[in-house]
Scaffold this motif. Structure first.
Motif, PDB file in Angstrom:
ATOM      1  N   PHE A 137     -19.731 -28.892  21.899  1.00 58.87           N
ATOM      2  CA  PHE A 137     -18.278 -28.739  21.886  1.00 58.87           C
ATOM      3  C   PHE A 137     -17.849 -27.787  20.779  1.00 58.87           C
ATOM      4  CE2 PHE A 137     -13.957 -30.033  20.741  1.00 58.87           C
ATOM      5  CZ  PHE A 137     -13.350 -30.021  21.987  1.00 58.87           C
ATOM      6  N   VAL A 138     -18.372 -28.011  19.586  1.00 58.82           N
ATOM      7  CA  VAL A 138     -18.003 -27.161  18.445  1.00 58.82           C
ATOM      8  C   VAL A 138     -18.545 -25.747  18.628  1.00 58.82           C
ATOM      9  CG1 VAL A 138     -18.312 -26.833  15.967  1.00 58.82           C
ATOM     10  CG2 VAL A 138     -17.779 -29.094  16.851  1.00 58.82           C
ATOM     11  N   GLY A 139     -19.818 -25.643  18.977  1.00 57.95           N
ATOM     12  CA  GLY A 139     -20.431 -24.324  19.140  1.00 57.95           C
ATOM     13  C   GLY A 139     -19.852 -23.547  20.304  1.00 57.95           C
ATOM     14  N   GLY A 140     -19.649 -24.211  21.434  1.00 60.26           N
ATOM     15  CA  GLY A 140     -19.070 -23.536  22.595  1.00 60.26           C
ATOM     16  C   GLY A 140     -17.639 -23.096  22.347  1.00 60.26           C
ATOM     17  N   GLY A 141     -16.863 -23.947  21.686  1.00 58.82           N
ATOM     18  CA  GLY A 141     -15.488 -23.569  21.359  1.00 58.82           C
ATOM     19  C   GLY A 141     -15.432 -22.391  20.415  1.00 58.82           C
ATOM     20  N   ALA A 142     -16.285 -22.393  19.400  1.00 59.37           N
ATOM     21  CA  ALA A 142     -16.315 -21.279  18.448  1.00 59.37           C
ATOM     22  C   ALA A 142     -16.757 -19.990  19.132  1.00 59.37           C
ATOM     23  CB  ALA A 142     -17.241 -21.610  17.281  1.00 59.37           C
ATOM     24  N   ALA A 143     -17.771 -20.095  19.988  1.00 53.30           N
ATOM     25  CA  ALA A 143     -18.255 -18.905  20.694  1.00 53.30           C
ATOM     26  C   ALA A 143     -17.186 -18.368  21.646  1.00 53.30           C
ATOM     27  CB  ALA A 143     -19.529 -19.232  21.455  1.00 53.30           C
ATOM     28  N   GLY A 144     -16.531 -19.270  22.368  1.00 61.06           N
ATOM     29  CA  GLY A 144     -15.488 -18.835  23.295  1.00 61.06           C
ATOM     30  C   GLY A 144     -14.327 -18.178  22.585  1.00 61.06           C
ATOM     31  N   PHE A 145     -13.903 -18.750  21.465  1.00 70.47           N
ATOM     32  CA  PHE A 145     -12.811 -18.161  20.704  1.00 70.47           C
ATOM     33  C   PHE A 145     -13.218 -16.803  20.140  1.00 70.47           C
ATOM     34  CE2 PHE A 145     -10.363 -17.532  16.773  1.00 70.47           C
ATOM     35  CZ  PHE A 145      -9.074 -17.548  17.313  1.00 70.47           C
ATOM     36  N   GLY A 146     -14.450 -16.722  19.614  1.00 71.80           N
ATOM     37  CA  GLY A 146     -14.928 -15.459  19.063  1.00 71.80           C
ATOM     38  C   GLY A 146     -15.008 -14.365  20.114  1.00 71.80           C
ATOM     39  N   VAL A 147     -15.509 -14.710  21.276  1.00 75.31           N
ATOM     40  CA  VAL A 147     -15.603 -13.720  22.361  1.00 75.31           C
ATOM     41  C   VAL A 147     -14.209 -13.314  22.821  1.00 75.31           C
ATOM     42  CG1 VAL A 147     -16.319 -13.409  24.761  1.00 75.31           C
ATOM     43  CG2 VAL A 147     -17.899 -14.381  23.117  1.00 75.31           C
ATOM     44  N   TYR A 148     -13.302 -14.268  22.897  1.00 72.22           N
ATOM     45  CA  TYR A 148     -11.947 -13.933  23.355  1.00 72.22           C
ATOM     46  C   TYR A 148     -11.249 -13.001  22.370  1.00 72.22           C
ATOM     47  CZ  TYR A 148      -7.223 -14.252  25.080  1.00 72.22           C
ATOM     48  OH  TYR A 148      -5.984 -13.932  25.562  1.00 72.22           O
ATOM     49  N   THR A 149     -11.406 -13.267  21.092  1.00 75.62           N
ATOM     50  CA  THR A 149     -10.719 -12.416  20.109  1.00 75.62           C
ATOM     51  C   THR A 149     -11.357 -11.031  20.011  1.00 75.62           C
ATOM     52  OG1 THR A 149     -12.047 -13.340  18.307  1.00 75.62           O
ATOM     53  CG2 THR A 149      -9.899 -14.341  18.717  1.00 75.62           C
ATOM     54  N   LYS A 150     -12.616 -10.912  20.349  1.00 77.44           N
ATOM     55  CA  LYS A 150     -13.315  -9.619  20.268  1.00 77.44           C
ATOM     56  C   LYS A 150     -13.528  -9.000  21.651  1.00 77.44           C
ATOM     57  CE  LYS A 150     -14.213  -9.909  15.826  1.00 77.44           C
ATOM     58  NZ  LYS A 150     -13.633  -9.030  14.848  1.00 77.44           N
ATOM     59  N   LYS A 151     -12.788  -9.460  22.652  1.00 74.48           N
ATOM     60  CA  LYS A 151     -13.045  -9.010  24.021  1.00 74.48           C
ATOM     61  C   LYS A 151     -12.846  -7.507  24.196  1.00 74.48           C
ATOM     62  CE  LYS A 151      -8.440  -9.936  25.658  1.00 74.48           C
ATOM     63  NZ  LYS A 151      -7.551 -10.725  26.402  1.00 74.48           N
ATOM     64  N   ASP A 152     -11.887  -6.922  23.492  1.00 73.74           N
ATOM     65  CA  ASP A 152     -11.669  -5.480  23.624  1.00 73.74           C
ATOM     66  C   ASP A 152     -12.838  -4.695  23.041  1.00 73.74           C
ATOM     67  OD1 ASP A 152      -9.219  -5.899  24.867  1.00 73.74           O
ATOM     68  OD2 ASP A 152      -8.138  -5.926  22.950  1.00 73.74           O
ATOM     69  N   ASP A 153     -13.350  -5.146  21.893  1.00 74.65           N
ATOM     70  CA  ASP A 153     -14.510  -4.489  21.300  1.00 74.65           C
ATOM     71  C   ASP A 153     -15.737  -4.627  22.191  1.00 74.65           C
ATOM     72  OD1 ASP A 153     -12.921  -3.875  19.117  1.00 74.65           O
ATOM     73  OD2 ASP A 153     -13.595  -5.606  17.942  1.00 74.65           O
ATOM     74  N   ILE A 154     -15.905  -5.815  22.764  1.00 79.53           N
ATOM     75  CA  ILE A 154     -17.049  -6.055  23.648  1.00 79.53           C
ATOM     76  C   ILE A 154     -16.937  -5.191  24.899  1.00 79.53           C
ATOM     77  CG2 ILE A 154     -18.170  -7.788  25.103  1.00 79.53           C
ATOM     78  CD1 ILE A 154     -17.336  -9.864  22.945  1.00 79.53           C
ATOM     79  N   ARG A 155     -15.744  -5.112  25.452  1.00 75.64           N
ATOM     80  CA  ARG A 155     -15.526  -4.285  26.650  1.00 75.64           C
ATOM     81  C   ARG A 155     -15.816  -2.816  26.342  1.00 75.64           C
ATOM     82  NH1 ARG A 155     -10.408  -5.789  28.234  1.00 75.64           N
ATOM     83  NH2 ARG A 155     -11.362  -7.499  29.377  1.00 75.64           N
ATOM     84  N   GLY A 156     -15.378  -2.338  25.178  1.00 77.15           N
ATOM     85  CA  GLY A 156     -15.635  -0.951  24.795  1.00 77.15           C
ATOM     86  C   GLY A 156     -17.121  -0.682  24.608  1.00 77.15           C
ATOM     87  N   ALA A 157     -17.816  -1.624  23.980  1.00 75.37           N
ATOM     88  CA  ALA A 157     -19.260  -1.450  23.780  1.00 75.37           C
ATOM     89  C   ALA A 157     -19.998  -1.483  25.114  1.00 75.37           C
ATOM     90  CB  ALA A 157     -19.792  -2.537  22.860  1.00 75.37           C
ATOM     91  N   ALA A 158     -19.563  -2.361  26.010  1.00 80.52           N
ATOM     92  CA  ALA A 158     -20.212  -2.443  27.321  1.00 80.52           C
ATOM     93  C   ALA A 158     -19.983  -1.181  28.134  1.00 80.52           C
ATOM     94  CB  ALA A 158     -19.698  -3.664  28.082  1.00 80.52           C
ATOM     95  N   SER A 159     -18.766  -0.638  28.082  1.00 82.75           N
ATOM     96  CA  SER A 159     -18.508   0.585  28.844  1.00 82.75           C
ATOM     97  C   SER A 159     -19.273   1.752  28.233  1.00 82.75           C
ATOM     98  CB  SER A 159     -17.015   0.878  28.905  1.00 82.75           C
ATOM     99  OG  SER A 159     -16.506   1.179  27.623  1.00 82.75           O
ATOM    100  N   GLY A 160     -19.398   1.795  26.910  1.00 85.89           N
ATOM    101  CA  GLY A 160     -20.195   2.833  26.264  1.00 85.89           C
ATOM    102  C   GLY A 160     -21.664   2.741  26.657  1.00 85.89           C
ATOM    103  N   ALA A 161     -22.172   1.531  26.725  1.00 86.62           N
ATOM    104  CA  ALA A 161     -23.563   1.343  27.142  1.00 86.62           C
ATOM    105  C   ALA A 161     -23.746   1.753  28.599  1.00 86.62           C
ATOM    106  CB  ALA A 161     -23.976  -0.114  26.948  1.00 86.62           C
TER     107      ALA A 161
END
Length: 156
Positions: free
Chosen positions: A84-108
């Motif tokens: 619960f704690v780890g999944g919530g932290a990971a989900g929040f982290g991914v959500y807040t960094k989604k634009d950076d992740i999307r940019g890195a994925a499109s660059g790749a």
């Protein structure tokens, strides 16, 4: 309080965090349950060994059953809490960094596409080179003859 709760629940970041926390709790809770069940069973059986002489061996399976049950409960509690704690932290982290992740994925993806085009060009050049080698070898074989008497007379 009611409107504040409704406002919080309607936020996309909260929904993502809650869903990730739920998935993490289920995933790690199941793993914790399996681990706790087996480890508790072994510990319970080991705890029943000293009493086996007095209970005609019935303390071993009884200890295994009690240990498995206790291990199952503790494993579910520990695994689901960690999930619960780890999944919530990971989900929040991914959500807040989604634009950076999307940019890195499109660059790749762009780099992978460029690499694929480069390899396609090299493969085409290799096929053309191989065709040229085959054509040249075929021409040499056709003009070379079999080395029979007709060719020897011509050479003399």
């Amino acid at each position: 309080l009611y409107t504040a709760t409704g406002e919080l629940v309607s936020q996309k970041s909260f929904q993502t965090t809650a869903a990730s926390a739920g998935v993490g709790a289920v995933a790690l809770g199941a793993g914790g349950a399996a681990t706790g069940l087996s480890a508790g069973g072994v510990a319970g059986a080991a705890a029943g060994l000293p009493l086996a002489l007095f209970t005609f061996g019935l303390s071993i399976p009884a200890g295994a059953i009690l240990g498995s049950g206790a291990g199952l409960v503790l494993g579910i509690a520990a695994g689901s809490t960690a999930g619960f704690v780890g999944g919530g932290a990971a989900g929040f982290g991914v959500y807040t960094k989604k634009d950076d992740i999307r940019g890195a994925a499109s660059g790749a993806f762009v780099k992978a596409s460029q690499g694929a085009e480069c390899m396609k060009g090299r493969a085409i050049k290799s096929v053309e080179y191989a065709k040229g080698v085959v054509v040249a070898a075929r021409a040499r074989l056709v003009h070379a003859g079999t080395g029979g008497t007709a060719q020897r007379e011509h050479m003399d």
